[in-house]
Design a protein around this motif. Structure first.
Motif, PDB file in Angstrom:
ATOM      1  N   GLY A 283      71.095  29.440 -74.021  1.00 35.32           N
ATOM      2  CA  GLY A 283      70.497  29.041 -75.443  1.00 35.32           C
ATOM      3  C   GLY A 283      69.754  29.724 -76.030  1.00 35.32           C
ATOM      4  N   THR A 284      69.714  29.966 -77.738  1.00 37.05           N
ATOM      5  CA  THR A 284      68.586  29.985 -77.755  1.00 37.05           C
ATOM      6  C   THR A 284      67.546  28.893 -78.348  1.00 37.05           C
ATOM      7  OG1 THR A 284      69.738  30.264 -80.231  1.00 37.05           O
ATOM      8  CG2 THR A 284      69.819  32.292 -78.342  1.00 37.05           C
ATOM      9  N   GLY A 285      66.701  29.713 -78.814  1.00 34.25           N
ATOM     10  CA  GLY A 285      65.554  29.465 -79.598  1.00 34.25           C
ATOM     11  C   GLY A 285      64.606  29.789 -80.727  1.00 34.25           C
ATOM     12  N   THR A 286      63.751  29.211 -81.583  1.00 33.21           N
ATOM     13  CA  THR A 286      63.228  29.762 -82.889  1.00 33.21           C
ATOM     14  C   THR A 286      61.993  29.043 -82.762  1.00 33.21           C
ATOM     15  OG1 THR A 286      65.498  30.085 -83.856  1.00 33.21           O
ATOM     16  CG2 THR A 286      63.754  30.111 -85.273  1.00 33.21           C
ATOM     17  N   VAL A 287      60.895  29.756 -82.666  1.00 27.18           N
ATOM     18  CA  VAL A 287      59.168  29.306 -83.102  1.00 27.18           C
ATOM     19  C   VAL A 287      59.036  30.245 -85.392  1.00 27.18           C
ATOM     20  CG1 VAL A 287      57.168  29.638 -82.736  1.00 27.18           C
ATOM     21  CG2 VAL A 287      58.587  29.641 -80.481  1.00 27.18           C
ATOM     22  N   VAL A 288      58.690  28.742 -85.452  1.00 24.71           N
ATOM     23  CA  VAL A 288      57.969  29.546 -86.893  1.00 24.71           C
ATOM     24  C   VAL A 288      56.455  29.816 -86.193  1.00 24.71           C
ATOM     25  CG1 VAL A 288      58.630  29.229 -88.681  1.00 24.71           C
ATOM     26  CG2 VAL A 288      60.400  29.036 -87.983  1.00 24.71           C
ATOM     27  N   PHE A 289      55.824  30.604 -87.331  1.00 27.26           N
ATOM     28  CA  PHE A 289      54.511  30.495 -87.654  1.00 27.26           C
ATOM     29  C   PHE A 289      54.243  31.012 -89.257  1.00 27.26           C
ATOM     30  CE2 PHE A 289      54.715  32.335 -83.099  1.00 27.26           C
ATOM     31  CZ  PHE A 289      54.219  31.543 -83.108  1.00 27.26           C
ATOM     32  N   GLU A 290      53.705  30.305 -89.816  1.00 28.87           N
ATOM     33  CA  GLU A 290      53.860  30.029 -91.005  1.00 28.87           C
ATOM     34  C   GLU A 290      52.779  30.073 -91.877  1.00 28.87           C
ATOM     35  OE1 GLU A 290      55.895  28.954 -92.836  1.00 28.87           O
ATOM     36  OE2 GLU A 290      57.655  27.663 -92.032  1.00 28.87           O
ATOM     37  N   ASP A 291      52.074  30.441 -92.820  1.00 32.16           N
ATOM     38  CA  ASP A 291      51.445  31.078 -93.480  1.00 32.16           C
ATOM     39  C   ASP A 291      49.726  31.821 -92.661  1.00 32.16           C
ATOM     40  OD1 ASP A 291      49.426  30.765 -96.201  1.00 32.16           O
ATOM     41  OD2 ASP A 291      48.365  28.868 -95.264  1.00 32.16           O
ATOM     42  N   LEU A 292      50.873  32.941 -92.306  1.00 32.91           N
ATOM     43  CA  LEU A 292      49.635  33.901 -91.598  1.00 32.91           C
ATOM     44  C   LEU A 292      48.853  34.659 -92.567  1.00 32.91           C
ATOM     45  CD1 LEU A 292      52.020  34.609 -88.632  1.00 32.91           C
ATOM     46  CD2 LEU A 292      49.601  32.802 -88.549  1.00 32.91           C
ATOM     47  N   ALA A 293      47.511  35.038 -91.932  1.00 31.25           N
ATOM     48  CA  ALA A 293      47.177  35.893 -92.918  1.00 31.25           C
ATOM     49  C   ALA A 293      46.486  37.647 -92.033  1.00 31.25           C
ATOM     50  CB  ALA A 293      45.207  35.218 -93.654  1.00 31.25           C
ATOM     51  N   LEU A 294      47.257  38.189 -92.216  1.00 30.53           N
ATOM     52  CA  LEU A 294      47.575  39.208 -91.540  1.00 30.53           C
ATOM     53  C   LEU A 294      46.394  40.701 -92.633  1.00 30.53           C
ATOM     54  CD1 LEU A 294      51.828  40.764 -91.109  1.00 30.53           C
ATOM     55  CD2 LEU A 294      49.733  39.053 -89.748  1.00 30.53           C
ATOM     56  N   PRO A 295      45.705  42.022 -91.237  1.00 31.31           N
ATOM     57  CA  PRO A 295      44.643  42.433 -92.117  1.00 31.31           C
ATOM     58  C   PRO A 295      45.158  43.111 -92.705  1.00 31.31           C
ATOM     59  CG  PRO A 295      44.787  42.160 -89.123  1.00 31.31           C
ATOM     60  CD  PRO A 295      45.992  41.489 -90.068  1.00 31.31           C
ATOM     61  N   GLU A 296      44.598  44.073 -93.652  1.00 30.21           N
ATOM     62  CA  GLU A 296      45.165  45.148 -94.287  1.00 30.21           C
ATOM     63  C   GLU A 296      45.500  46.183 -93.463  1.00 30.21           C
ATOM     64  OE1 GLU A 296      44.677  45.709 -97.372  1.00 30.21           O
ATOM     65  OE2 GLU A 296      44.176  43.568 -98.076  1.00 30.21           O
ATOM     66  N   GLY A 297      46.787  47.268 -94.402  1.00 31.02           N
ATOM     67  CA  GLY A 297      47.364  48.040 -92.781  1.00 31.02           C
ATOM     68  C   GLY A 297      48.095  47.012 -92.100  1.00 31.02           C
ATOM     69  N   ARG A 298      48.381  48.183 -91.330  1.00 27.74           N
ATOM     70  CA  ARG A 298      49.311  48.272 -90.055  1.00 27.74           C
ATOM     71  C   ARG A 298      49.003  47.698 -88.644  1.00 27.74           C
ATOM     72  NH1 ARG A 298      54.377  50.042 -91.274  1.00 27.74           N
ATOM     73  NH2 ARG A 298      54.879  51.078 -89.005  1.00 27.74           N
ATOM     74  N   SER A 299      48.857  46.686 -87.991  1.00 25.57           N
ATOM     75  CA  SER A 299      48.693  45.869 -87.140  1.00 25.57           C
ATOM     76  C   SER A 299      48.960  46.157 -86.030  1.00 25.57           C
ATOM     77  CB  SER A 299      47.839  44.648 -87.006  1.00 25.57           C
ATOM     78  OG  SER A 299      47.048  44.340 -88.116  1.00 25.57           O
ATOM     79  N   ARG A 300      48.775  46.222 -84.788  1.00 25.49           N
ATOM     80  CA  ARG A 300      49.177  45.950 -83.490  1.00 25.49           C
ATOM     81  C   ARG A 300      49.495  44.427 -83.138  1.00 25.49           C
ATOM     82  NH1 ARG A 300      48.286  49.941 -78.801  1.00 25.49           N
ATOM     83  NH2 ARG A 300      48.503  52.550 -80.315  1.00 25.49           N
ATOM     84  N   ALA A 301      50.663  43.674 -83.124  1.00 23.63           N
ATOM     85  CA  ALA A 301      51.251  42.545 -82.622  1.00 23.63           C
ATOM     86  C   ALA A 301      51.991  42.290 -81.675  1.00 23.63           C
ATOM     87  CB  ALA A 301      51.574  42.007 -83.992  1.00 23.63           C
ATOM     88  N   ARG A 302      51.772  41.073 -80.921  1.00 20.08           N
ATOM     89  CA  ARG A 302      52.368  40.628 -79.229  1.00 20.08           C
ATOM     90  C   ARG A 302      52.413  39.332 -79.518  1.00 20.08           C
ATOM     91  NH1 ARG A 302      50.206  42.398 -74.030  1.00 20.08           N
ATOM     92  NH2 ARG A 302      49.021  40.298 -74.058  1.00 20.08           N
ATOM     93  N   LEU A 303      54.815  39.377 -78.997  1.00 20.46           N
ATOM     94  CA  LEU A 303      54.996  37.639 -78.705  1.00 20.46           C
ATOM     95  C   LEU A 303      54.297  37.508 -77.460  1.00 20.46           C
ATOM     96  CD1 LEU A 303      57.718  36.964 -81.470  1.00 20.46           C
ATOM     97  CD2 LEU A 303      55.125  35.396 -81.311  1.00 20.46           C
TER      98      LEU A 303
END
Length: 695
Positions: A283-303
């Motif tokens: 099966g599948t699962g979902t994770v929600v990260f709410e109310d994130l403040a990202l840096p200006e511009g484009r950032s590298r991100a990982r899960l």
């Protein structure tokens, strides 16, 4: 000799049929009815079982036909391994799977051991070629007598980050062995036989005379199904105030449930949050990260998730950046108590991909300063009689803006200026008032506006009823995207400079039609906005093996970086720099490995675009297809167990070649039945008439 389907021998029970025919047949009398029997004498008629066979040859032929048919369906075969082991010269293609799934557990070492066993089983005079495949196939070593060279090539191979496509490898092996040279030709296929890699494989056939030996390195199904979890997707949505909501989807490929698996989010190399997730088996699962403040511009991100047997899918990379959405200006007029922009404004405000921020202004309030920060303008039930206002709007569209003109009762196109009619892209006509109503009968489903509605049950425009609309005559260069059932245009499109203009010939509220009450209204309005502005959702990540065009890629970066000209460098995930060859026409860039790539200008490393690459989710599904199915589909034979090549072993067992005899038995059965039919016709005679008997 052995049998593939011995249970068909139960058909030998049909031998009782000719016995019954020949030994238990009863002769019956013929009874003739007369009006009177007083002058006839009653004679007894005796009927008895036969005690001997009148035609022994027919009996034998019928029994032989049944025996041959039963044996043919049992599919006997002869073991012919001895001829190969006795020193016959062979050409062998060692075909090795190097897809990402081979990195699961100890599969890669098992694959190398099987490949070495194939080489150990080759004798003097045998030639070998080495080929590998993932989504594509490569010939690593041509047919050669040098077995040490083949061993060296094997040691230089390793699993890639790409998916599995068995068809590609088998096609290459067939081409290598296509030309017969009087030698035994074999393909030794070593793979984990992922089911997802065999979707189109049944279309592949090896050349005549080429046999296939399949060695599976997949472990027991229960072991391989234990807890391989993959990070499948990440979707970013920007809410009001610039805060971001991230939704991550995971897939449990195993047969056991997963409880409280920690999922961590990293942005710019820093862990910002960790959330648990539960998943049922397969099966599948979902994770929600709410109310994130990202840096200006484009950032590298990982899960990331804790490592399991297949590590390549335990990290999901993407480019994180907040979006401002599409800034929309609705220019309209009031219609007394009616608000002609109410339905339009509310439809535009619903949805997150992308967010559409709508504001209003009177149609007379068009100025260059106000338009400079706008992406999409809707002229709703207004006119362009003022030449200056129409000119400013035309200049804005020519610079790349998207305009939707909605022709309502306030349009009054007979008063429009020349600049306004140029934006219309059509010759104005009269107002059409249809009491019984019109329907939309033709839509260009190949166009991006209506492509979403092209599949069954995806939306019905024909249910909307139109009682009024403006008749217009499209000018040269103007395309008609939708028509009413009377043939008049309902939606038009034309290009002005770098921008695009769409014209809707009726209202977008309930005044002249009821389209605003139909389920298709909201997605239709959104498609109009996205197409008019040329919006494309940012490419946050791509799958390994994907390609991107340089011009479109660098256009996603900083200002002044969109022309795609000059010298460009590709920095791969290991940090190596590769000069890109810029040719005439589109320049395509391959991304074969997972990780972060960077495309940058050679003279200015600060001007760079980051590309995140992840494995294909299909490669995380380790469920195998039966090797017997592959061998039977490709080589026309069904192995009885694990298969090896010559002296090679798979799971410790050697499986011989087979020469199947079923076709010969069917041919003999047909011949026997033909002879039986001819003899039966020659020997069978009409029996003499029976004696007359009384009642």
């Amino acid at each position: 000799m052995s049998l593939l389907t011995p249970w068909f021998l139960a058909g030998l029970g049909l031998l009782s049929v000719p016995i019954i025919i020949h030994l238990t047949h009863r002769q019956r009398s013929r009874v003739t009815v007369f009006p009177s029997l007083m002058f006839l004498r009653k004679l007894p008629f005796k009927s008895m079982n036969r005690r001997r066979i009148r035609h022994p040859l027919l009996f034998a032929l019928r029994c032989a036909a049944i025996v041959l048919l039963a044996l043919a369906f049992a599919r006997p075969f002869l073991d012919t391994t001895e001829g190969v082991e006795g020193g016959s010269a062979r050409d062998v293609v060692l075909l090795l799977d190097v897809s990402a799934s081979l990195g699961f557990g100890d599969r890669w070492e098992a694959a190398l051991d099987s490949a070495r066993a194939v080489l150990d089983g080759l004798g003097e005079g045998d030639r070998v070629a080495v080929a590998s495949f993932d989504e594509q196939a490569w010939e690593r070593l041509s047919l050669t007598l040098d077995l040490e060279a083949a061993r060296t090539v094997l040691e230089g191979l390793s699993p890639t980050h790409l998916g599995t496509r068995l068809e590609a490898g088998l096609q290459l092996a067939g081409r290598i062995l296509a030309e017969p040279e009087g030698r035994v030709r074999d393909v030794a296929l070593i793979s984990d036989f992922q089911r997802t890699g065999w979707e189109d494989g049944d279309r592949v056939r090896l050349p005549d005379g080429v046999s296939l030996r399949a060695a599976s390195v997949a472990g027991e199904a229960e072991d391989d199904a234990a807890a391989n979890v993959a990070l499948a997707e990440a979707a970013l949505r920007t809410a009001d105030g610039g805060r971001v909501r991230l939704v991550a989807r995971l897939a449990n490929m195993g047969e056991t449930p997963v409880d409280a698996l920690p999922v961590s989010l990293e942005v710019g190399g820093r862990t910002v949050a960790t959330r648990p997730v539960d998943m049922p088996p397969r099966g599948t699962g979902t994770v929600v990260f709410e109310d994130l403040a990202l840096p200006e511009g484009r950032s590298r991100a990982r899960l990331t998730i804790p490592g399991d047997g297949l590590e390549i899918d335990d990290v999901f990379r993407f480019v994180a950046a907040s979006e401002t959405g599409l800034r929309t200006l609705i220019l309209g007029t009031s219609r007394g108590a009616e608000d002609p922009s109410l339905f339009l404004e509310r439809a535009l405000g619903i949805g997150e991909a992308p967010r559409i921020e709508a504001s209003r202004a009177p149609a007379s309030g068009i100025d260059a300063a106000g338009l400079s920060s706008i992406d999409f303008v809707v002229l709703n039930d207004g006119d362009l009689a003022d030449a200056g206002r129409a000119g400013r709007l035309r200049d804005w569209v020519s610079a790349g803006g998207g305009l939707l003109i909605v022709l309502g009762p306030g349009a009054r196109m007979d008063r429009w200026s020349a600049a306004g009619q140029g934006l219309l892209g059509a010759e104005p006509g009269p107002l059409v008032d249809v009491g019984e109503g019109r329907r939309l009968s033709w839509l260009d489903y190949d166009h991006p506006v209506f492509e979403l509605f092209s599949t069954p049950r995806s939306g019905d425009f024909a249910s909307a009823r139109f009682v009024r609309f403006w008749r217009v005559e499209p000018a040269e260069g103007t395309a008609v995207l939708a028509r009413f059932d009377s043939g008049e245009p309902a939606l038009l499109e034309h290009v002005v400079g770098e921008g695009r203009v769409l014209v809707w010939t009726s209202t977008l509220d309930r005044f002249w039609n009821d389209l605003a009450l139909q389920p298709v209204f909201l997605p239709f309005v959104h498609r109009l906005a996205l197409h008019a502005t040329g919006y494309r959702e940012p490419e946050r990540w791509i799958a390994a093996g994907g390609v991107l065009e340089l011009g479109s890629l660098v256009g996603a970066g900083d200002e002044g970086f969109a022309d795609g000209e000059g010298e460009w460098v590709l920095v791969d995930p290991t940090g190596d720099r590769h000069q890109l060859e810029i040719a005439e026409g589109p320049t395509w860039i391959d991304f074969p490995e997972t990780g972060f790539y960077q495309v940058e200008a050679r003279d200015d490393a600060a001007r760079a675009v980051t590309v995140a690459v992840n494995p294909r989710i299909a490669e995380s599904d380790l469920a195998p297809v039966a090797t017997e199915r592959v061998v039977e589909a490709v080589a026309g034979t069904a192995p009885t167990g694990a298969t090896g090549e010559g002296g090679a072993t798979v799971d410790g067992e050697e499986v011989p070649r087979r020469a199947e005899l079923w076709w010969l038995l069917l041919l003999l059965a047909a011949l026997v039945l033909g002879v039986e039919s001819v003899l039966a016709n020659l020997w069978t005679r009409r029996r003499p008439a029976s004696a007359l008997t009384g009642a």
